[in-house]
Design an enzyme around this catalytic site. Sequence first.
Site, short mmCIF file in Angstrom:
data_model
loop_
_atom_site.label_atom_id
_atom_site.label_comp_id
_atom_site.label_asym_id
_atom_site.label_seq_id
_atom_site.Cartn_x
_atom_site.Cartn_y
_atom_site.Cartn_z
N VAL A 454 0.84 -1.20 0.00
CA VAL A 454 0.00 0.00 0.00
C VAL A 454 0.87 1.25 0.00
CG1 VAL A 454 -1.64 1.36 1.38
CG2 VAL A 454 -2.01 -1.10 1.07
N TRP A 457 2.72 1.56 -3.34
CA TRP A 457 1.74 1.89 -4.38
C TRP A 457 1.40 3.38 -4.37
CZ3 TRP A 457 -3.37 3.70 -4.20
CH2 TRP A 457 -4.08 3.61 -5.40
N HIS A 458 1.32 3.97 -3.17
CA HIS A 458 1.00 5.40 -3.08
C HIS A 458 2.13 6.27 -3.61
CE1 HIS A 458 -2.45 4.37 -0.46
NE2 HIS A 458 -2.90 5.56 -0.82
N ASP A 459 3.35 5.96 -3.22
CA ASP A 459 4.51 6.74 -3.70
C ASP A 459 5.79 6.04 -3.26
OD1 ASP A 459 5.85 8.71 -5.00
OD2 ASP A 459 5.01 10.37 -3.86
#
Length: 571
Positions: A454, A457-459
Amino acid sequence: MDVSTITSVVRNFFSLETLDTRLHAPSSIERKNAIIAKANIQSKWNTLEYKIYGIIFVIAVPLMAKTAIEASNENNPNYPKFKHLLSQGWLFGREVDNSDTQYKFFRDNLPMLGGMILIHFACRQAATSVYPALKRTKFDFIYGMLFLLTAHGTNSIKILIHLGINYLIGKIVVEKSNKKTAILLTWVYGISTLFFNDYFRDHSVGISFIDKGWKGIISRWDVFFNFTLLRMLSFNLDYLERREKSNETSNERGDKSSEYDLLTSNLDDRSRLTAPLPITDYSGTNYLAYVLYTPLFIAGPIITFNDFIYQSNYKSCPSVKNWKRTFIYFLRLVFCILVMEFILHFMYVVAVSKTNAWEGNSPFQISMVGMFNLNIIWLKLLIPWRILRFWALLDGIDPPENMIRCMDNNYSALAFWRAWHRSFNKWVTRYIYIPLGGGGYYRFINMLCVFSFVAIWHDIELKLLIWGWLIVIFLLPEILATFFFKRYESTWWYNYVCAAGAVVNIWMMMIANLFGFCLGQDGTLKLLKEMFSTVGGIEFFLTASGALFVGVQIMYELRQDEMRRGISVRC
C-alpha cells in the site's frame, strides 16, 4: 409529515443501503439471522442515557464548527497571513479557500468532467442503437483506446508497453512454466513498474515522436498509472486462478456450460470475484476493455476483471437497472459537494495550515483547524470517487463504493482501513492478504506485506514505507485488546471499557494524521504543548475526551441499528 417520518426519511437517505447493494443484508436468511442474533434486541435511542448523549451531541457539533470558523475567518487576527491564498467564491459573497492543489484541479475542471460523462453516455446509447449485437467490451475497448490517446497523448505508448508485457507474462509464462512462476513474475514486474515510472518519468526515451509529441490532457501519466497497475494485476491473477480450475480436456465443454450458467444466474458480489468465466473471455480485447474502461480509468473505484466481465457481457447488477437508487446516489453526491463548498467558503483551514497561521489560537481552535482539514482531505477523495462511480452506474457497471463511513464516524483503526478506499482494501484482501494466509498464525507478517505494498503503491518514499509499518504496529494493541476483552462481551460494562479504549484510539489516529497531513511537526507539537502544559489545555483535553466518549457510544448504537437490519460491514 411528522417529526418521526422526517427522521426516518433522513436516516434512510444517509443509510449504507443507498450507497451500495454490497452493503445490504445478506440474501441468505441463515446468515442474516446470525447477524441479527448478535445485535442488542432493544434500541437505546429512547433511554435516558442516550437522551443525555443526544443533548451533548447537539451542543458539541455546532460548537466545533463555530470554533473552526472563528479560528480561520476574516475576523481572526491571523487573517492577513493567509488572505493571499483565498479567491472569490460564489456563496453569499464570501471568499473561498481553493488553495488545496489536488482539489483545485478537480474543482476547476468539474464542468469538463461533466461533459465527458455526457459524451460517453451518448456514444454508448448511439452504439447500442446502431449495433444492438455489439458486446459492451468491444465498445469499451474502442472508446478506451481513444480516451487513452486523448488523456496521455504519446505517453500512451509507455502505458501500452506495460500492458503488453504484463499480458504476455500471464499468457506465455504459464504455458512455458507453471502458475507459481507466472504469479511471481506478475508481482515482480508489477511492483517494478512503480519504481521504473518514478525514476524514468522525466527521462527522454530517445524517440523524437514520443519525447516531443503531444502529451495529452494529462501529461503526468505516471500519477494515474498506479490504478492501471491494480487492473493489470487483477487480470493476470484472475486468469491464472481460472486456468488452474480448468483443464485441457474439459475446456471446450466447460466454456459453453459456463457461459450458459452465467447467462441464467445472478451472482452476488462475492461470487462474481470467482465467476466461472469461459477461458476465452481472458482475451486481449477484454483485457484492454477492462484496464482502459473510461469511467474508472483515472482513479477507480477498483473492480476485479471477473466482476467487470460478468457485469459487462452476462448479467447486469440489479442496482444499475434501478434508476431510483442511482438518482438517490446522485443526490448524496450533490449533498457532499455542497458540504465541501460550505466548508471552503466559511472555514479557511487549508490556508491556515499552509501558512502556519495559528498564533494565539487556543488548543480547541488549533484542533478544530486540524480536524476540519482532515474532513476536507476525506471529502476531496470521496467526491471524485463518487462522481466516477456514478458515471459507471449510469453506464451499467456497479463497482464497489470507496467511502462507506463519514471520516468522523470511526473509532477503530482496523475498521477505518476497511471503510477508507474500500475497493482498494477489497483488492489487497483478495490478491495479497488471503493468498498469504489471511488472519492465521502469520497475520502480523501478512499485514506488513499488505501495508508495505500500500505504501509503495501510493509513492516511492521511505517515509511512506515507514508509515505503513507503523500502522501495523499501531493496530496491534487494538487487535490484542479486542482478543482479550471479547470474552466479557455479555457484561454490562463491556461497551464502556471499549468506548474508553476507542477514545484512546481516536486520539492516536487524529494526532498521527494531523502530523502527517494537516498541521505538520510545528503545529502538532504546539497543539500537544498547549494541551498538556496549560490549565486551559488540560480542560480541553478532558472535555474533548468526554465528547469523544459520547460520540463513540452513538457510533456503537448506529452499528447496532444496522445489525438489527441484518447488516454487518465490519467497520
